[in-house]
Structure formats: structure tokens, C-alpha cells
Design a protein around this motif. Sequence first.
Motif, PDB file in Angstrom:
ATOM      1  N   GLY A  97       0.763  -1.163  -0.082  1.00  0.00           N
ATOM      2  CA  GLY A  97       0.169   0.121   0.198  1.00  0.00           C
ATOM      3  C   GLY A  97       0.756   1.206   0.114  1.00  0.00           C
ATOM      4  N   LEU A  98       1.852   1.248   0.823  1.00  0.00           N
ATOM      5  CA  LEU A  98       2.821   2.467   0.873  1.00  0.00           C
ATOM      6  C   LEU A  98       3.442   2.611  -0.540  1.00  0.00           C
ATOM      7  CD1 LEU A  98       4.198   4.746   2.274  1.00  0.00           C
ATOM      8  CD2 LEU A  98       5.812   2.904   3.181  1.00  0.00           C
ATOM      9  N   GLN A  99       3.892   1.509  -0.993  1.00  0.00           N
ATOM     10  CA  GLN A  99       4.607   1.570  -2.393  1.00  0.00           C
ATOM     11  C   GLN A  99       3.850   2.259  -3.320  1.00  0.00           C
ATOM     12  OE1 GLN A  99       5.982  -2.027  -4.415  1.00  0.00           O
ATOM     13  NE2 GLN A  99       7.778  -0.905  -4.981  1.00  0.00           N
ATOM     14  N   GLN A 100       2.399   1.681  -3.450  1.00  0.00           N
ATOM     15  CA  GLN A 100       1.515   2.375  -4.446  1.00  0.00           C
ATOM     16  C   GLN A 100       1.446   3.632  -3.987  1.00  0.00           C
ATOM     17  OE1 GLN A 100      -1.940  -0.266  -4.120  1.00  0.00           O
ATOM     18  NE2 GLN A 100      -0.552  -2.071  -4.989  1.00  0.00           N
ATOM     19  N   HIS A 101       1.348   4.191  -2.788  1.00  0.00           N
ATOM     20  CA  HIS A 101       0.999   5.528  -2.391  1.00  0.00           C
ATOM     21  C   HIS A 101       2.269   6.433  -2.924  1.00  0.00           C
ATOM     22  CE1 HIS A 101      -0.277   9.109  -0.060  1.00  0.00           C
ATOM     23  NE2 HIS A 101       1.018   9.038   0.604  1.00  0.00           N
ATOM     24  N   LEU A 102       3.426   6.137  -2.599  1.00  0.00           N
ATOM     25  CA  LEU A 102       4.549   6.781  -3.079  1.00  0.00           C
ATOM     26  C   LEU A 102       4.616   6.748  -4.612  1.00  0.00           C
ATOM     27  CD1 LEU A 102       7.393   5.456  -0.575  1.00  0.00           C
ATOM     28  CD2 LEU A 102       5.851   7.408  -0.520  1.00  0.00           C
ATOM     29  N   SER A 103       4.392   5.824  -5.230  1.00  0.00           N
ATOM     30  CA  SER A 103       4.255   5.921  -6.759  1.00  0.00           C
ATOM     31  C   SER A 103       3.199   6.833  -7.099  1.00  0.00           C
ATOM     32  CB  SER A 103       3.879   4.291  -7.363  1.00  0.00           C
ATOM     33  OG  SER A 103       3.574   4.624  -8.511  1.00  0.00           O
ATOM     34  N   ARG A 104       2.243   7.005  -6.759  1.00  0.00           N
ATOM     35  CA  ARG A 104       0.999   8.055  -6.979  1.00  0.00           C
ATOM     36  C   ARG A 104       1.633   9.493  -6.601  1.00  0.00           C
ATOM     37  NH1 ARG A 104      -2.785   4.288  -4.903  1.00  0.00           N
ATOM     38  NH2 ARG A 104      -2.652   5.276  -2.870  1.00  0.00           N
ATOM     39  N   LYS A 105       2.656   9.792  -5.841  1.00  0.00           N
ATOM     40  CA  LYS A 105       3.289  10.928  -5.508  1.00  0.00           C
ATOM     41  C   LYS A 105       4.597  11.174  -6.224  1.00  0.00           C
ATOM     42  CE  LYS A 105       0.727  12.095  -1.914  1.00  0.00           C
ATOM     43  NZ  LYS A 105      -0.063  13.525  -1.958  1.00  0.00           N
ATOM     44  N   GLY A 106       4.737  10.279  -6.976  1.00  0.00           N
ATOM     45  CA  GLY A 106       5.879  10.409  -8.029  1.00  0.00           C
ATOM     46  C   GLY A 106       7.410  10.099  -7.458  1.00  0.00           C
ATOM     47  N   ILE A 107       7.225   9.167  -6.779  1.00  0.00           N
ATOM     48  CA  ILE A 107       8.427   8.677  -5.901  1.00  0.00           C
ATOM     49  C   ILE A 107       8.724   7.273  -6.329  1.00  0.00           C
ATOM     50  CG2 ILE A 107       9.522   8.152  -3.653  1.00  0.00           C
ATOM     51  CD1 ILE A 107       7.601  10.270  -2.538  1.00  0.00           C
ATOM     52  N   GLY A 108       9.987   7.033  -6.940  1.00  0.00           N
ATOM     53  CA  GLY A 108      10.454   5.563  -7.067  1.00  0.00           C
ATOM     54  C   GLY A 108      11.039   4.690  -6.015  1.00  0.00           C
ATOM     55  N   THR A 109      10.394   3.558  -5.935  1.00  0.00           N
ATOM     56  CA  THR A 109      10.863   2.778  -4.851  1.00  0.00           C
ATOM     57  C   THR A 109      11.315   1.415  -5.093  1.00  0.00           C
ATOM     58  OG1 THR A 109       8.593   1.989  -4.441  1.00  0.00           O
ATOM     59  CG2 THR A 109       9.422   3.894  -3.130  1.00  0.00           C
ATOM     60  N   GLY A 110      11.938   0.638  -4.233  1.00  0.00           N
ATOM     61  CA  GLY A 110      12.322  -0.821  -4.727  1.00  0.00           C
ATOM     62  C   GLY A 110      12.197  -1.699  -3.575  1.00  0.00           C
ATOM     63  N   LEU A 111      12.126  -3.029  -4.189  1.00  0.00           N
ATOM     64  CA  LEU A 111      12.038  -4.238  -3.138  1.00  0.00           C
ATOM     65  C   LEU A 111      13.271  -5.027  -3.157  1.00  0.00           C
ATOM     66  CD1 LEU A 111       8.351  -5.368  -3.992  1.00  0.00           C
ATOM     67  CD2 LEU A 111       9.189  -3.496  -2.222  1.00  0.00           C
ATOM     68  N   HIS A 112      14.050  -5.023  -2.069  1.00  0.00           N
ATOM     69  CA  HIS A 112      15.403  -5.757  -1.937  1.00  0.00           C
ATOM     70  C   HIS A 112      15.232  -6.471  -0.721  1.00  0.00           C
ATOM     71  CE1 HIS A 112      15.907  -2.391  -4.415  1.00  0.00           C
ATOM     72  NE2 HIS A 112      16.526  -2.639  -5.199  1.00  0.00           N
ATOM     73  N   TYR A 113      14.708  -7.946  -0.688  1.00  0.00           N
ATOM     74  CA  TYR A 113      14.303  -8.424  -1.936  1.00  0.00           C
ATOM     75  C   TYR A 113      12.977  -9.099  -1.543  1.00  0.00           C
ATOM     76  CZ  TYR A 113      18.798  -7.622  -3.690  1.00  0.00           C
ATOM     77  OH  TYR A 113      20.078  -7.077  -3.974  1.00  0.00           O
ATOM     78  N   PRO A 114      11.928  -9.545  -2.521  1.00  0.00           N
ATOM     79  CA  PRO A 114      10.465  -9.640  -2.123  1.00  0.00           C
ATOM     80  C   PRO A 114      10.434 -10.860  -1.572  1.00  0.00           C
ATOM     81  CG  PRO A 114      10.734  -9.414  -4.289  1.00  0.00           C
ATOM     82  CD  PRO A 114      11.947  -8.926  -3.898  1.00  0.00           C
ATOM     83  N   LEU A 115      11.248 -12.010  -1.985  1.00  0.00           N
ATOM     84  CA  LEU A 115      10.970 -13.346  -1.743  1.00  0.00           C
ATOM     85  C   LEU A 115      12.478 -13.907  -1.382  1.00  0.00           C
ATOM     86  CD1 LEU A 115       9.225 -15.763  -1.743  1.00  0.00           C
ATOM     87  CD2 LEU A 115       9.863 -16.319  -4.124  1.00  0.00           C
ATOM     88  N   PRO A 116      12.558 -14.644  -0.079  1.00  0.00           N
ATOM     89  CA  PRO A 116      13.847 -15.001   0.341  1.00  0.00           C
ATOM     90  C   PRO A 116      14.101 -16.046  -0.569  1.00  0.00           C
ATOM     91  CG  PRO A 116      12.313 -15.076   2.200  1.00  0.00           C
ATOM     92  CD  PRO A 116      11.630 -14.723   0.669  1.00  0.00           C
ATOM     93  N   LEU A 117      15.797 -16.328  -0.455  1.00  0.00           N
ATOM     94  CA  LEU A 117      16.081 -17.513  -1.598  1.00  0.00           C
ATOM     95  C   LEU A 117      15.638 -18.857  -1.278  1.00  0.00           C
ATOM     96  CD1 LEU A 117      19.946 -16.495  -2.040  1.00  0.00           C
ATOM     97  CD2 LEU A 117      17.758 -15.778  -3.543  1.00  0.00           C
TER      98      LEU A 117
END
Length: 398
Positions: A313-333
Amino acid sequence: MQIPFLDLKVQYRQIEIELKPLIESIMAEGAFIGGPQVAAFEEEFAAFCGGGHCVGLNSGTDALRFALMAAGVGPGHEVVTVPHTFIATTEAISQAGAAPVFVDVDPETCCMDPARLREFVERSCRFDASTRRLVNQSTRRIVKGILPVHLYGQPVDMDPILAVADAYDLIVIEDACQAHGARYKGRPAGSMGRAGCFSFYPGKNLGAFGDAGAVVTRDERLAACLRMLREHGQSQKYYHDMEGYTGRLDAIQAAVLRLKLKRLADWNQARRRNAKLYDRLLAEVPGVTVVRESESAQSVYHLYVILVDDRDGLQQHLSRKGIGTGLHYPLPLHLQKAYAHMGFKKGDFPVSERLAERLLSLPMFAELSREQIEYVAGCVKEYVEGSGSKVQGTREKA
Ligand SMILES: Cc1ncc(COP(=O)(O)O)c(C=O)c1O
């Protein structure tokens, strides 16, 4: 406001004037592989990492793979690492012929938890004092090494790991692919084990204009072996002591890296300043828990990562505000399809799994302005306070 996750164009403009004639001269001379640029970069980067030898290679993955191979890791061996890292860490172990073994990470540093490492060695392995071999009791394979990862630019708590390695004759190869210039008790990342491996992928703190990497080591024989491995196993032209690989650093990348290396300490300092500002602003958000950088560590903030319950939800909110984000890492090995054959299930490495569900990387690069950071932190605050979510930030000491 539009804030990219990373802006490489602004960094390029700082070296453009110096770089263009340099690249032209390399092209005019036709010396594309090896040569004086590569030799000079190797010397300068070894000095930056506290001395020893540097062997320039074509990627961080090959740096890890070749370092393991040169240190004698191969079939029948296991190397202990973490599930919370980029897959290149474990690819290198598998491609060296060995098998990765996981221990969980520390929730504060997001890096290998030394207590978990000791627990694995003492509970799951047997040490034969006469052969000096550590054997994993469930797989019967020899545990040959440890591969800690200095993730996000944050140094691993190395002393207890080095103590385990010492006690059980294990090789330590550091994955410093995200930690150029980070320090642990004053020692540079990559200088504490048998070898330190670096990636110069464009987005790294020290990034080339394509793929590149290097190994730094004080072990002269290991460095000689790496030089053979990167060049088809040859000790002199067309005389091959073993089979090797096409794994060299090229001259244009070395020239780019030399120019950037001169500025790296300043850029790292700017990243630290930016992180401190984020820390301050996010600490004011109610419900925010700040995870402190340990007293002994000096991170170079390759990434600035926060933990939040409603991460998506936060990532989508930041995207709507023009802010780029990343996920490091979304699924453990251990839960990746590539490692399904290992038979792990959810719950096996709970700290890594919890991090993966909650982590969000915010924009982080040297040239971020105060206004940009304030805007990002303000947008995080707006969402978290609005949604009642809890945020935790990785933070350095005051
Ligand atoms: C922790 C870690 N290890 C290894 C690598 C592999 O480096 P490269 O992409 O240069 O092969 C990376 C780079 O993404 C990394 O972040």
C-alpha cells in the motif's frame, strides 16, 4: 515532485568532460581488454580497500564464483550464507560446484546473524579435529566456507563470524557487492576474509557503464589463480594450466571506474548524510521503530530501506506521489522456485521472511536534495499515519 529511485544521469554529468577524451583515446589505441587502465584501476581499488591485490573481472557474480573456486571450494562442499540476499550469492556457490546452506539474518542489520551461524556449526555439524574437517551431519558434506553478505551497504558483524571460521578452519569470502567503502571497526568491507568480492553493476555505489566486478585479497596465490581463471586458465599466452573462463574487466569500464573512484568517498559521505536526514524525519513518525546501525559499523547506504506493515500500500501511495521505490528482496532465496529442490517451506527462516514482506527501499543516491528527502519522508508519514501502519527504519548511530 518526481523523485526517481536512482538517478545515474546526474552522476554521469559530473565525469562527462573528463571521460569522453579518455574513452576516445582507448578507442584510438585499440586496447580494449586489459592494459594500463585495468592495471591502474586494480592498484587504486586495492588501495581503497586497505591494500593487497585486486583482480578486475566482468561481474560481481564471477568475482564470487572465481573467489570460491580459487579458495578450493568445489563439489562435495557446502558454503554457509543467508537467504536474504540477491540470488547471485548462491548462484556463485552452486556454480563453483558446491551447495549453499542457509542461516537466518539479524533483524536489525539484515545481515548474517553470527549466533545462528554458531548454532548451525555446533548443533548440525561435527568437527573432526584430526582432519580439521567440519561435516554437516544431515547431508554428510564438508562445510568449507562462510559467505557473509554486506547487504544494503551495511557491514556484517564480522568478528564473531571470523571467530567461528578460525575455530573450524572455514574459508570466509565476503560478498561486498553492495558495500564499496563500508567499514566495520575501521576495517573496509571486503578486507576481512580470504577475499572480498565487488560488483560494479551500474547502480552500485561504484558503478561501471555495463557489467564489471573485482576480487580484493591479500593472498598472492589466490590472486594469481583468479588471474588465470578470468583468462581461460592461461599462465602465459596460449599456455593453459587449467580450464578457465572469459571473465576479464575491460579497459573502458576500468577508465570509468577510475574516474568514479576518485569521487566515491564524497559520494558515500553524501549518502550517509541523506540517510541521517531520513532517519531523523522518519523517527518523528509515531509508531516508527528505528533499527540502529551498530556502533562498530559505518554503512555506505547502497540502499535506504524501511520496514512497514502495509508495504504494498505504501509503495503504491509513493508511486502516485511520483516517488520511485524498490524491493530488496521480495522473496527469500529458500522460497524461490530455483531452490524448490532444497525442500524448504515457509517458516524455515522467519526473520528473512518477515523482512521480505515488509521491506521497502526509498530513493537513495548522493545527489538527492534535502527537499526531495523531506518530500519522500513526508509522503511516508502521510500514508503511515493515515493507515495506522507501523514503520521501522534502518538507522545509523547518531
Ligand atoms: C549482494 C549481491 N551479490 C552479488 C551481486 C552480483 O553482482 P553482478 O550483478 O555484478 O554479477 C549483486 C549485484 O547485484 C549483489 O547485490
